[in-house]
Design an enzyme around this catalytic site. Sequence first.
Site, PDB file in Angstrom:
ATOM      1  N   LEU A  29     -37.447  15.770  -5.148  1.00  0.00           N
ATOM      2  CA  LEU A  29     -38.092  16.363  -3.980  1.00  0.00           C
ATOM      3  C   LEU A  29     -39.383  15.633  -3.614  1.00  0.00           C
ATOM      4  O   LEU A  29     -40.112  15.138  -4.474  1.00  0.00           O
ATOM      5  CB  LEU A  29     -38.394  17.842  -4.263  1.00  0.00           C
ATOM      6  CG  LEU A  29     -37.206  18.704  -4.681  1.00  0.00           C
ATOM      7  CD1 LEU A  29     -37.652  20.136  -4.938  1.00  0.00           C
ATOM      8  CD2 LEU A  29     -36.104  18.670  -3.624  1.00  0.00           C
ATOM      9  N   GLY A  32     -41.335  16.019   2.352  1.00  0.00           N
ATOM     10  CA  GLY A  32     -40.400  16.361   3.415  1.00  0.00           C
ATOM     11  C   GLY A  32     -39.549  17.563   3.040  1.00  0.00           C
ATOM     12  O   GLY A  32     -39.311  18.460   3.861  1.00  0.00           O
ATOM     13  N   HIS A  33     -39.098  17.602   1.782  1.00  0.00           N
ATOM     14  CA  HIS A  33     -38.359  18.770   1.310  1.00  0.00           C
ATOM     15  C   HIS A  33     -39.246  20.014   1.328  1.00  0.00           C
ATOM     16  O   HIS A  33     -38.800  21.109   1.690  1.00  0.00           O
ATOM     17  CB  HIS A  33     -37.857  18.549  -0.126  1.00  0.00           C
ATOM     18  CG  HIS A  33     -36.825  17.483  -0.260  1.00  0.00           C
ATOM     19  ND1 HIS A  33     -37.092  16.271  -0.834  1.00  0.00           N
ATOM     20  CD2 HIS A  33     -35.512  17.458   0.088  1.00  0.00           C
ATOM     21  CE1 HIS A  33     -35.995  15.528  -0.849  1.00  0.00           C
ATOM     22  NE2 HIS A  33     -35.020  16.214  -0.285  1.00  0.00           N
ATOM     23  N   GLN A 149     -25.363  14.465   9.112  1.00  0.00           N
ATOM     24  CA  GLN A 149     -25.091  15.596   8.223  1.00  0.00           C
ATOM     25  C   GLN A 149     -25.369  16.915   8.934  1.00  0.00           C
ATOM     26  O   GLN A 149     -24.573  17.856   8.860  1.00  0.00           O
ATOM     27  CB  GLN A 149     -25.961  15.480   6.974  1.00  0.00           C
ATOM     28  CG  GLN A 149     -25.917  16.686   6.056  1.00  0.00           C
ATOM     29  CD  GLN A 149     -26.816  16.501   4.855  1.00  0.00           C
ATOM     30  OE1 GLN A 149     -26.393  15.952   3.840  1.00  0.00           O
ATOM     31  NE2 GLN A 149     -28.053  16.954   4.952  1.00  0.00           N
TER      32      GLN A 149
END
Length: 287
Positions: A29, A32-33, A149
């Site tokens: 992580l 951004g996560h 995605q």
Amino acid sequence: MEVGGIQALRAWRARQAGRVGLVPTMGALHSGHQALMTRARAEADLVVTSIFVNPLQFGRDEDFVQYPRPFAADLEKCEEAGVDFVFAPALGEMYPSAPEVRVVSGRMGAVFEGEARPGHFDGVLTVVAKLFTLVDPDLTVFGLKDIQQFCLVRRMVGDLNFDIELIGLPVVRDADGLAMSSRNEYLSPSDRARALAIPRALDAAAEVARGAGAEASGGGLPGEVEDAARAVIDDAVRRGDLELIYLSLVEEATLQPCGPDFRGSALLLVSATVGGTHLIDNLPLEF
């Protein structure tokens, strides 16, 4: 914050009331996560972050075993972001045997990233469907850097009637403009400087879209925008700064190329290799 596998998740979930938000990850992580978790926290009463390295989305030449798994550091980042439950199942829990039944991503999963990685998006959608079933979230947050995605998950939510709100968080960028990614750690300082051609290309396209959009009378605008980005990338390729994999302006709903008279929501997609590291980025556009 609680941490556990399937049984612990089910026990925790049975005790909860209120809206639950899910942030699916494979770990490693970064900030951004954490931005995804923060958004989930703002939209839901409780936040679940999954950390699971999914073997179904790795190809033959991709090293599943060597994928980074800094679990202790990941838990610290989840704690900092206010996550309530970290779902970290063992491989044998998620796949007691090789799955016979999978979600198929179809035509939209066979282009761009899917063309180079056959079956990748089938694996992504299969594990996301399992996460939706196990966590039973009211909403889920995905980053828009991995825009193909996101488009496929959105299509799956609609096609399979998942009653889940899907939220896309705009690309989170470092101060130099490069999209945040776990892969950035593989870039040397000189590689990183060369990789900045990618956000520069997107900036050039955005500038043309803004300027031409105010005066647009009809055809040609999509082509002008794509040409502006391609000129920056082609210059970087000539200098040997990167190897272009694809650059394409596509319709957001279908991932098919935009025609010269296209009007609606579009995506400018870029993928390139810099110093052996595969990078992707994109720019949403309205015509």
